[in-house]
Design a protein around this motif. Sequence first.
Motif, PDB file in Angstrom:
ATOM      1  N   MET A   1      28.776   0.987  43.282  1.00  0.00           N
ATOM      2  CA  MET A   1      29.159   1.148  41.880  1.00  0.00           C
ATOM      3  C   MET A   1      30.713   1.372  41.877  1.00  0.00           C
ATOM      4  N   PRO A   2      31.431   0.801  41.105  1.00  0.00           N
ATOM      5  CA  PRO A   2      33.040   0.900  41.061  1.00  0.00           C
ATOM      6  C   PRO A   2      33.204   2.193  40.706  1.00  0.00           C
ATOM      7  N   LYS A   3      34.540   2.643  41.166  1.00  0.00           N
ATOM      8  CA  LYS A   3      35.190   3.883  40.857  1.00  0.00           C
ATOM      9  C   LYS A   3      36.302   3.736  39.773  1.00  0.00           C
ATOM     10  N   LEU A   4      36.129   4.702  38.940  1.00  0.00           N
ATOM     11  CA  LEU A   4      37.455   4.576  37.970  1.00  0.00           C
ATOM     12  C   LEU A   4      38.515   5.349  38.505  1.00  0.00           C
ATOM     13  N   ILE A   5      39.874   4.627  38.554  1.00  0.00           N
ATOM     14  CA  ILE A   5      41.039   5.219  38.918  1.00  0.00           C
ATOM     15  C   ILE A   5      41.756   5.758  37.761  1.00  0.00           C
ATOM     16  N   TYR A   6      41.823   5.068  36.546  1.00  0.00           N
ATOM     17  CA  TYR A   6      42.243   5.604  35.309  1.00  0.00           C
ATOM     18  C   TYR A   6      41.700   4.795  34.047  1.00  0.00           C
ATOM     19  N   ALA A   7      41.702   5.736  33.000  1.00  0.00           N
ATOM     20  CA  ALA A   7      41.322   5.214  31.705  1.00  0.00           C
ATOM     21  C   ALA A   7      42.338   5.751  30.883  1.00  0.00           C
ATOM     22  N   LEU A   8      42.767   5.256  29.652  1.00  0.00           N
ATOM     23  CA  LEU A   8      43.446   5.773  28.858  1.00  0.00           C
ATOM     24  C   LEU A   8      43.205   5.163  27.440  1.00  0.00           C
ATOM     25  N   MET A   9      43.797   5.541  26.371  1.00  0.00           N
ATOM     26  CA  MET A   9      43.866   4.777  25.123  1.00  0.00           C
ATOM     27  C   MET A   9      45.249   4.857  24.556  1.00  0.00           C
ATOM     28  N   CYS A  10      45.719   3.613  24.191  1.00  0.00           N
ATOM     29  CA  CYS A  10      47.070   3.572  23.880  1.00  0.00           C
ATOM     30  C   CYS A  10      47.233   2.683  22.684  1.00  0.00           C
ATOM     31  N   ALA A  11      48.621   2.407  21.822  1.00  0.00           N
ATOM     32  CA  ALA A  11      48.557   1.563  20.588  1.00  0.00           C
ATOM     33  C   ALA A  11      48.968   0.167  21.015  1.00  0.00           C
ATOM     34  N   ASP A  12      49.450   0.274  21.939  1.00  0.00           N
ATOM     35  CA  ASP A  12      49.848  -1.225  22.563  1.00  0.00           C
ATOM     36  C   ASP A  12      49.931  -1.508  24.147  1.00  0.00           C
ATOM     37  N   LEU A  13      49.859  -2.476  24.753  1.00  0.00           N
ATOM     38  CA  LEU A  13      50.218  -2.504  26.074  1.00  0.00           C
ATOM     39  C   LEU A  13      50.775  -3.869  26.513  1.00  0.00           C
ATOM     40  N   LEU A  14      51.599  -3.963  27.579  1.00  0.00           N
ATOM     41  CA  LEU A  14      52.451  -5.083  27.724  1.00  0.00           C
ATOM     42  C   LEU A  14      52.061  -5.363  29.372  1.00  0.00           C
ATOM     43  N   ILE A  15      51.648  -6.558  29.508  1.00  0.00           N
ATOM     44  CA  ILE A  15      51.421  -6.908  31.147  1.00  0.00           C
ATOM     45  C   ILE A  15      52.433  -7.759  31.577  1.00  0.00           C
ATOM     46  N   ASP A  16      53.086  -7.536  32.683  1.00  0.00           N
ATOM     47  CA  ASP A  16      54.137  -8.262  33.112  1.00  0.00           C
ATOM     48  C   ASP A  16      53.635  -9.580  33.825  1.00  0.00           C
ATOM     49  N   LYS A  17      53.908 -10.644  33.665  1.00  0.00           N
ATOM     50  CA  LYS A  17      53.449 -11.862  34.141  1.00  0.00           C
ATOM     51  C   LYS A  17      53.807 -12.040  35.672  1.00  0.00           C
ATOM     52  N   GLU A  18      55.019 -11.485  36.178  1.00  0.00           N
ATOM     53  CA  GLU A  18      55.227 -11.763  37.548  1.00  0.00           C
ATOM     54  C   GLU A  18      54.491 -10.671  38.352  1.00  0.00           C
ATOM     55  N   SER A  19      54.555  -9.380  37.921  1.00  0.00           N
ATOM     56  CA  SER A  19      53.882  -8.193  38.862  1.00  0.00           C
ATOM     57  C   SER A  19      52.591  -7.851  38.378  1.00  0.00           C
ATOM     58  N   SER A  20      51.937  -8.233  37.417  1.00  0.00           N
ATOM     59  CA  SER A  20      50.795  -7.885  36.743  1.00  0.00           C
ATOM     60  C   SER A  20      50.938  -6.180  36.300  1.00  0.00           C
ATOM     61  N   SER A  21      51.892  -5.594  36.527  1.00  0.00           N
ATOM     62  CA  SER A  21      52.071  -4.077  36.029  1.00  0.00           C
ATOM     63  C   SER A  21      51.887  -4.213  34.333  1.00  0.00           C
ATOM     64  N   THR A  22      51.450  -2.878  34.167  1.00  0.00           N
ATOM     65  CA  THR A  22      50.952  -2.794  32.696  1.00  0.00           C
ATOM     66  C   THR A  22      52.059  -1.527  32.446  1.00  0.00           C
ATOM     67  N   SER A  23      52.552  -1.652  31.130  1.00  0.00           N
ATOM     68  CA  SER A  23      53.017  -0.683  30.237  1.00  0.00           C
ATOM     69  C   SER A  23      52.284  -0.155  29.318  1.00  0.00           C
ATOM     70  N   PHE A  24      52.080   1.003  29.108  1.00  0.00           N
ATOM     71  CA  PHE A  24      51.252   1.692  28.051  1.00  0.00           C
ATOM     72  C   PHE A  24      52.168   2.046  26.948  1.00  0.00           C
ATOM     73  N   ILE A  25      51.995   1.688  25.619  1.00  0.00           N
ATOM     74  CA  ILE A  25      52.805   1.995  24.796  1.00  0.00           C
ATOM     75  C   ILE A  25      52.257   2.970  23.628  1.00  0.00           C
ATOM     76  N   ARG A  26      52.778   4.168  23.417  1.00  0.00           N
ATOM     77  CA  ARG A  26      52.242   5.298  22.552  1.00  0.00           C
ATOM     78  C   ARG A  26      50.883   5.499  23.025  1.00  0.00           C
ATOM     79  N   THR A  27      50.694   6.438  24.012  1.00  0.00           N
ATOM     80  CA  THR A  27      49.262   6.738  24.118  1.00  0.00           C
ATOM     81  C   THR A  27      48.661   7.525  23.137  1.00  0.00           C
TER      82      THR A  27
END
Length: 133
Positions: free
Chosen positions: A1-27
């Motif tokens: 079974m998969p393990k959850l590392i994190y979960a959150l809710m936000c108004a918007d998110l951005l995913i960087d195309k080069e690094s796949s890093s996610t920025s969470f906007i206004r949780t």
Amino acid sequence: MPKLIYALMCADLLIDKESSSTSFIRTIEHAVVPEMPSVLPPVYFASLWDLEGNNDQPFTLSLSLTPPDGEPVTLGIQEVAPTGTMLHKMNFQLPGLKVESEGKHVVSVAVKHGNDWVTMAELPIFVFLANNA
């Protein structure tokens, strides 16, 4: 079974195309509405899963919303196909959530394990009327 590392809710998110890093906007942890019933603006449910040892097995996720003193309402169910990677990002845009009362509403994420659902996280959204805020 998969393990959850994190979960959150936000108004918007951005995913960087080069690094796949996610920025969470206004949780999101609360909402102020002008009247009841009301519909909250769309939000993102963002999560990261550890698939180590299970990265070739599909799994099924469920999201639900439980109002104060109410029964859960299913927001969506999705089967995740194996990708062969150890980590899997799962981001859902939830359309406006319907709320009918003030108080603590809970968004739950569960994973299907056999015939049962195992709750992995419960994220509260506290809803307040504008004149009571």
